[in-house]
Write an enzyme that holds these catalytic residues in place. Structure first.
Site, mmCIF file in Angstrom:
data_model
loop_
_atom_site.group_PDB
_atom_site.id
_atom_site.type_symbol
_atom_site.label_atom_id
_atom_site.label_comp_id
_atom_site.label_asym_id
_atom_site.label_seq_id
_atom_site.Cartn_x
_atom_site.Cartn_y
_atom_site.Cartn_z
ATOM 1 N N HIS A 1 0.853 -1.186 0.000
ATOM 2 C CA HIS A 1 0.000 0.000 0.000
ATOM 3 C C HIS A 1 0.891 1.238 0.000
ATOM 4 C CE1 HIS A 1 0.816 0.568 4.270
ATOM 5 N NE2 HIS A 1 0.256 -0.608 4.583
ATOM 6 N N HIS B 1 3.893 1.569 2.452
ATOM 7 C CA HIS B 1 5.124 0.866 2.049
ATOM 8 C C HIS B 1 5.810 1.628 0.915
ATOM 9 C CE1 HIS B 1 2.389 -2.722 3.140
ATOM 10 N NE2 HIS B 1 3.200 -2.555 4.170
ATOM 11 N N CYS C 1 1.651 -9.937 20.846
ATOM 12 C CA CYS C 1 0.796 -9.408 19.775
ATOM 13 C C CYS C 1 1.304 -9.991 18.470
ATOM 14 C CB CYS C 1 0.815 -7.885 19.717
ATOM 15 S SG CYS C 1 0.005 -7.292 18.196
ATOM 16 N N CYS D 1 2.289 -7.313 15.797
ATOM 17 C CA CYS D 1 3.627 -6.719 15.982
ATOM 18 C C CYS D 1 4.706 -7.790 15.961
ATOM 19 C CB CYS D 1 3.744 -6.008 17.325
ATOM 20 S SG CYS D 1 2.673 -4.603 17.531
ATOM 21 N N CYS E 1 -3.356 -4.495 22.231
ATOM 22 C CA CYS E 1 -2.127 -3.947 21.639
ATOM 23 C C CYS E 1 -2.337 -2.483 21.266
ATOM 24 C CB CYS E 1 -1.761 -4.760 20.392
ATOM 25 S SG CYS E 1 -0.562 -3.887 19.365
ATOM 26 N N HIS F 1 -2.143 -2.226 17.219
ATOM 27 C CA HIS F 1 -3.143 -2.894 16.383
ATOM 28 C C HIS F 1 -4.568 -2.821 16.921
ATOM 29 C CE1 HIS F 1 0.589 -4.531 14.742
ATOM 30 N NE2 HIS F 1 -0.094 -4.581 13.617
ATOM 31 N N LYS G 1 -3.936 5.555 10.804
ATOM 32 C CA LYS G 1 -2.921 4.773 10.100
ATOM 33 C C LYS G 1 -3.642 3.759 9.196
ATOM 34 C CE LYS G 1 1.149 1.954 10.721
ATOM 35 N NZ LYS G 1 1.212 0.522 10.905
ATOM 36 N N LYS H 1 -5.001 -3.145 7.195
ATOM 37 C CA LYS H 1 -5.844 -4.120 6.554
ATOM 38 C C LYS H 1 -7.193 -4.212 7.259
ATOM 39 C CE LYS H 1 -4.813 -8.765 5.137
ATOM 40 N NZ LYS H 1 -3.893 -9.860 5.260
HETATM 41 N N1 MSP Z 1 8.612 -6.725 8.517
HETATM 42 C C1 MSP Z 1 8.768 -5.619 9.396
HETATM 43 C C2 MSP Z 1 10.048 -4.875 9.117
HETATM 44 C C3 MSP Z 1 11.285 -5.696 9.236
HETATM 45 S S1 MSP Z 1 12.704 -4.766 8.804
HETATM 46 C C4 MSP Z 1 13.957 -5.724 9.244
HETATM 47 C C5 MSP Z 1 7.591 -4.662 9.219
HETATM 48 N N2 MSP Z 1 6.942 -4.757 8.076
HETATM 49 S S2 MSP Z 1 5.643 -3.876 7.675
HETATM 50 O O1 MSP Z 1 5.327 -4.285 6.336
HETATM 51 O O2 MSP Z 1 4.634 -4.028 8.659
HETATM 52 O O3 MSP Z 1 6.088 -2.396 7.738
HETATM 53 C C6 MSP Z 1 7.218 -1.980 7.071
HETATM 54 C C7 MSP Z 1 7.326 -0.499 7.047
HETATM 55 O O4 MSP Z 1 6.218 0.090 6.395
HETATM 56 C C8 MSP Z 1 7.427 0.104 8.444
HETATM 57 O O5 MSP Z 1 8.509 0.998 8.475
HETATM 58 C C9 MSP Z 1 6.157 0.839 8.595
HETATM 59 O O6 MSP Z 1 6.266 1.978 9.358
HETATM 60 C C10 MSP Z 1 5.859 1.222 7.145
HETATM 61 N N3 MSP Z 1 4.477 1.540 7.022
HETATM 62 C C11 MSP Z 1 3.425 0.700 7.110
HETATM 63 N N4 MSP Z 1 2.311 1.473 7.116
HETATM 64 C C12 MSP Z 1 2.640 2.783 7.052
HETATM 65 C C13 MSP Z 1 1.961 3.980 6.905
HETATM 66 N N5 MSP Z 1 0.658 4.055 6.939
HETATM 67 N N6 MSP Z 1 2.691 5.106 6.698
HETATM 68 C C14 MSP Z 1 4.044 5.100 6.547
HETATM 69 N N7 MSP Z 1 4.699 3.989 6.673
HETATM 70 C C15 MSP Z 1 4.054 2.853 7.160
HETATM 71 O O7 MSP Z 1 7.346 -3.885 10.108
#
Ligand code: MSP
Length: 503
Positions: free
Chosen positions: A19, A22, A127, A130, A145, A148, A296, A299
């Site tokens: 999304h 990411h 959690c 997390c 949590c 979440h 934020k 899903k």
């Molecule tokens: N798998 C772990 C990271 C392991 S790194 C060794 C993880 N994955 S995640 O897919 O949940 O999130 C990855 C990144 O995407 C995080 O830095 C998280 O902050 C970022 N984002 C997920 N949703 C976000 C927003 N809504 N806004 C900005 N970034 C966010 O955590």
């Protein structure tokens, strides 16, 4: 002497589809990597997917698939999204790859051999979202949590533990260095706060699940997913497979992360490296969340927006430009479609797009379609010098929005220069040639400086103003020096590069 630059994104969990949250981190890392390539630095840009752990195992079960089949499918969606967004990663890591299993086993064995890993029983609130244990005092209403908003689960198992508590002093020392390894400063303070509260040892293995990297000295266990995932940054640099490469890249590594994973990157990860007698990362750049309607994306809240939906409306560069220019790296930012339309129309349609079409039209009408050379004494020369200095300093600090402000100042000044001189009202001759030569030179410099953010458009501008090769082949700072547009090149008119979008 240009150096080396290694930049990483977090690796994304494959329980979720890509999304814009990411994409935000990934586009930023991509633009930063592109900037460093322009500086002539040898660059390693890494992204990838985090494929182990309970969260992924459960997502696979819900879809009636094996975890690996599920991971294959979801990682392909990330790779596809990154291709769509022109992400120029040099490597793409999946934690299910053999090279990564080897690196995890080798690094954690080294930590154990150094005396930092022991066995004990663990009981606590977990959690799954997390993939982390929580102290009861950190939970909302005793069992929810805080990230979440879902109830945690009680877990009890025989685990291997990492002696994180032994690293408080060394972590404090590392975090207190100047310049700070964690940026911005507020986030450094947050990490320091976590350490000062007192660190408990961390459980680093699970016997209750089998979807992970096996603990080599205790085959009934797999490593805890975060202790596996963080090591991806070392794996891709060559740890466990190519020691010479690892020596070259480590520790010149810059991690880009969201604020929710500070504890893992600024406390656990440097401590693990210290325990393995490796240097902690050079820097960790922390950004806030992209919020949708103040919340934020997630899903469960069904408020996720995919990159493809926005690319359909704004184009790839419209997408990239919005997240780089309009969402400063650091604080939380509210995403709104209307805000995106406004920024697109102002910066891309009215400023950059308009500059290009004016230049092409006037050169066509008044200079026979042949671009003239710039004037050494142009008033725009000083503007360009300043724009370069500010742009460069901001990219160096991982502040894309500040960098693009500086680059866009040169675009605005060039438009203002045209408006003040009104070359479209002049008769063909030396005066119009001088004004247009200056505008073309400014556009050449802008095209190099903006190429990390909007690469496709810059390549097209470069082509239309008759230059050979591409802006990506240029080397800074030389390419930003005034006076290099050679003159005598055919300038092509074309369709608007950024058609205006109706709000
Ligand atoms: N798998 C772990 C990271 C392991 S790194 C060794 C993880 N994955 S995640 O897919 O949940 O999130 C990855 C990144 O995407 C995080 O830095 C998280 O902050 C970022 N984002 C997920 N949703 C976000 C927003 N809504 N806004 C900005 N970034 C966010 O955590």
């Amino acid at each position: 002497m240009p150096g080396r630059f290694y930049v990483t994104t977090p690796i994304y969990y494959v329980n979720d589809a890509p999304h814009i949250g990411h994409a935000y981190t990934t586009v930023t890392a991509d633009a930063v990597a592109r900037w460093h390539r322009l500086l002539g630095e040898e660059t390693l840009f890494l992204t990838g997917t985090d494929e182990h752990g309970l969260k992924v195992q459960r997502a696979a079960e819900e879809h009636g698939q094996t975890p690996l089949a599920w991971a294959d499918q979801t990682t392909a969606r990330f790779a596809e999204a990154w291709e769509l967004l022109r992400i120029s990663n040099d490597d793409y890591i999946r934690t299910t790859e053999p090279r990564h299993h080897r690196a995890v086993q080798e690094l954690l064995t080294r930590i154990k051999d150094n005396g930092w890993i022991y066995q004990d029983t663990y009981a606590g609130w977990y959690c799954v979202g997390c993939e982390a244990y929580y102290a009861e005092s950190d939970l909302d209403d005793g069992n929810v949590c805080p990230i979440h908003g879902r109830p945690v689960e009680w877990f009890e198992e025989e685990n291997w533990f990492f002696k994180l508590s032994a690293f408080e002093d060394r972590l404090t020392e590392w975090l207190s260095q100047e310049p700070s390894p964690v940026k911005p400063d507020g986030k450094r303070n947050e990490a320091l706060g976590i350490v000062r509260q007192g660190l408990e040892d961390v459980s680093i293995s699970r016997s209750s699940i089998d979807w992970g990297v096996p603990v080599p000295w205790d085959p009934g266990h797999v490593f805890y997913v975060w202790y596996d995932a963080l090591i991806n940054y070392a794996t891709a640099a060559g740890f466990g497979s190519d020691e010479a490469a690892f020596e070259r890249w480590w520790p010149e590594v810059h991690h880009l992360i969201g604020k929710d994973i500070i504890r893992f990157h600024c406390v656990y990860w440097p401590a693990m490296l210290m325990a393995a007698e490796l240097a902690p990362p050079k820097s960790v750049h922390v950004h806030g969340f992209l919020l949708v309607g103040g919340e934020k994306m997630s899903k469960t809240k069904l408020n996720q927006i995919t990159p493809a939906e926005l690319v359909d409306d704004f184009g790839v560069d419209g997408f990239r430009h919005h997240f780089l220019h309009d969402q400063p790296f650091g604080p939380d930012g509210d995403f709104s479609y209307e805000g995106m339309v406004t920024r697109y129309n102002a910066d891309l349609a009215n400023n950059l797009g308009n500059l290009l079409s004016r230049v092409a039209t006037v050169v066509d009408k008044k200079c026979g379609g042949v671009g003239p050379a710039p004037d050494a004494g142009s008033p725009l020369a000083a503007v360009a010098t300043e724009a370069y200095a500010e742009t460069a300093a901001a990219w160096d600090r991982v502040q894309p929005s500040v960098a693009l402000d500086a680059t866009w100042r040169l675009i605005r000044e060039t438009n203002a220069h045209l408006e003040a001189n009104e070359p479209w009202k002049m008769e063909p001759g030396p005066e119009v040639e001088r004004v247009m030569g200056d505008a073309l030179e400014a556009l050449r410099i802008v095209t190099v400086l903006a190429s990390p953010a909007v690469p496709d458009s810059c390549r097209e501008i470069w082509r239309r103003i008759g230059l050979p090769g591409s802006p990506e082949d240029q080397r800074l700072p030389d390419a930003a020096t005034w006076g290099q547009y050679p003159g005598g090149l055919d300038v092509a008119k074309g369709d608007p590069l950024f058609p205006r979008i109706k709000a």
